[in-house]
Every structure is written in C-alpha cells, then in structure tokens.
Design an enzyme around this catalytic site. Sequence first.
Site, PDB file in Angstrom:
ATOM      1  N   LYS A  10       0.990  -1.342  -0.075  1.00  0.00           N
ATOM      2  CA  LYS A  10       0.052  -0.140   0.048  1.00  0.00           C
ATOM      3  C   LYS A  10       0.767   1.253  -0.171  1.00  0.00           C
ATOM      4  CE  LYS A  10       0.757   1.757   4.302  1.00  0.00           C
ATOM      5  NZ  LYS A  10       1.014   3.205   4.673  1.00  0.00           N
ATOM      6  N   LEU A 103       5.345   0.332   3.394  1.00  0.00           N
ATOM      7  CA  LEU A 103       4.786  -0.249   2.613  1.00  0.00           C
ATOM      8  C   LEU A 103       3.605  -1.243   3.051  1.00  0.00           C
ATOM      9  CD1 LEU A 103       6.952  -0.677  -0.464  1.00  0.00           C
ATOM     10  CD2 LEU A 103       5.592   1.022  -0.287  1.00  0.00           C
ATOM     11  N   ASP A 140      -3.533  -1.008   9.079  1.00  0.00           N
ATOM     12  CA  ASP A 140      -3.573  -1.284   7.579  1.00  0.00           C
ATOM     13  C   ASP A 140      -3.938  -2.622   6.957  1.00  0.00           C
ATOM     14  OD1 ASP A 140      -2.249   1.280   7.154  1.00  0.00           O
ATOM     15  OD2 ASP A 140      -0.182   0.206   7.544  1.00  0.00           O
TER      16      ASP A 140
END
Length: 300
Positions: A10, A103, A140
């Site tokens: 992400k 990420l 996340d």
Amino acid sequence: MTITVRAAAKFNLHLGVGPVREDGYHPLATVYQAIGLYDDVTAGESDAWDVELTAEDHIALGEIPSGDDNIVIRAGKLLAAHHGIDRAAKIAIHKGIPVAGGLAGGSADAAATLVALDRLWSLETPDEELLSLAGQLGSDVPFALIGATAVGGGRGELVEPLTDNGDWWWVVVGNEQGLSTPAVYRAFDEHAGADVADPEVPERLLIALEKGDPELLAAALDNDLQTPALALRPDLAQTFADGEEAGALAVQLSGSGPTVLMLCRDAPHAREVAGALQAKSYDRVWTAPAPVAGAHVLTY
C-alpha cells in the site's frame, strides 16, 4: 492441500495525522492505494504453527518474530478463536514487498493469511467479520483485504472504497536502512506541538482520482509524516532530488518511510525514471502499476 493468496503493498496518497489520543494512537485521514508489488502467502495443514520466509532479489529479510509476536501467527490464531476451533497451519511467505519500508508488507501478509486459512479450513467467514478481525491486527490490515483505492479513518482501519479512474504508474525506491514508525510519530508530535487540527482528506485529491489525471494527482499528494521522517533521515532528501531530476511528476515518502514513491505519467515514463535512478547506482528500484486488487486467492 495448500492455498496461496496474493496481497499488495500500500501507498498513502494522502496521510493526514491528527493530535495524539488518550490511547496513544493518532486519528488519521488517509487515502490508500494498492500498488503492484506483492507478497504471496501459502497456507497448509500442520499440527503446529510454523512460518517460512523467502524473498525476491534485493529484498532484505530480518529475523522472523516467533509466536504471537508474528502478525501472521496472530492472524491465524485470531481466525481460529473467532470460529472456536483449535487448528494450526504452516505459512510460507514469499516477499516481493520491501521489509520495514512503510509499504505495509506485514499487514498484507496478515490479510493474506486470514483469506488463505478461511479457504483452507472452509470457514466461509463473512466479509464484514474478516474486516473486523483485520482491524484488530493492525491499522493497515483491513485495506490490504480490500485493495484498489480507499479512504481510511480512525487509526486507518475504517476503510471505504473510492472512485478511481486512473491508470497510475509508480517508481518505488527502497532503502536498506529502516525507519522506526514510533520514532517518526514522536518526531511529528514534537514538530507539530499542540496546534494539530483534525485531519481531512482534501477534495482536490478525490477530484484527481475521479478524473484520472496524473498532473492533478501529483499536485494533490501529501504526507504529514514526511517532514519529521526526513528530519530523522536527512539522507533521503537526496533520493527526492534524484527523483525530481529524473523527471518524476511528484516524489513522496511512503507512510513513515523510508521507501520513496515517484509518480509517473505512464509505464514508459516509469521505466525511464527507474532507469535514470539505476544509472545513479540505486539497486532497490521497482516500477509498479496501481490500483491493484486486495488479497485474493491465486489459481493456476
């Protein structure tokens, strides 16, 4: 029998950070985008929990946390407890997402594990229950289930898909030296002081996504953690400068760093920017399309 699930990295197109709450977390207003770097998680039956880790070239692997310190094992145990079953699994992770790079690779692995074990054990967990479990694992993880482009609120765990008509291309530049997320948030608190407003997602970013315009998107990118992160790692400023010199439309830190993403007009432009950086001896450079799907089962 084994099940393999692929989950994407992400990137926060926008990361607005609010004042720290009593529970120690910061409220976030963020726009997530799933980009085409992937981890593959393969789950198989086992009498005991076991995790194996391999990686693509240029992705350094640290030590694997054991027991409940490993987010993948936490995900598996949480799913089993949710269904009241006593089972374990062997989890093999092949990483294509840089480790400790901002990420959300660990979150992607947790999301992939939830999906893989749900299918392996034939649990048929409803989507809303998987999302609830994901939110217990980390901010996340719910987005890693959904993928594509989405707005995130709360700690980032409350996600809603967004209209995104773009065909985006990014150059991803990794860094071998990690950057502590708690340290970046502490630096943010020190830098921002008491005058921190509640975060909001800017309208111009939503317009850029709806129109699919790279120039508009470049002007709308923002990350409140970028300034404190660069204060901790001033060496990353050179990566920003090199990306701009290579012709990237915009350069932004991914999450709390240290990975840097560079927006390009299209795939040929991304290859051009990546080549210029490789010519400057950057050895952790990838091109990645976006948006891409969330955690999904691979079939061959």
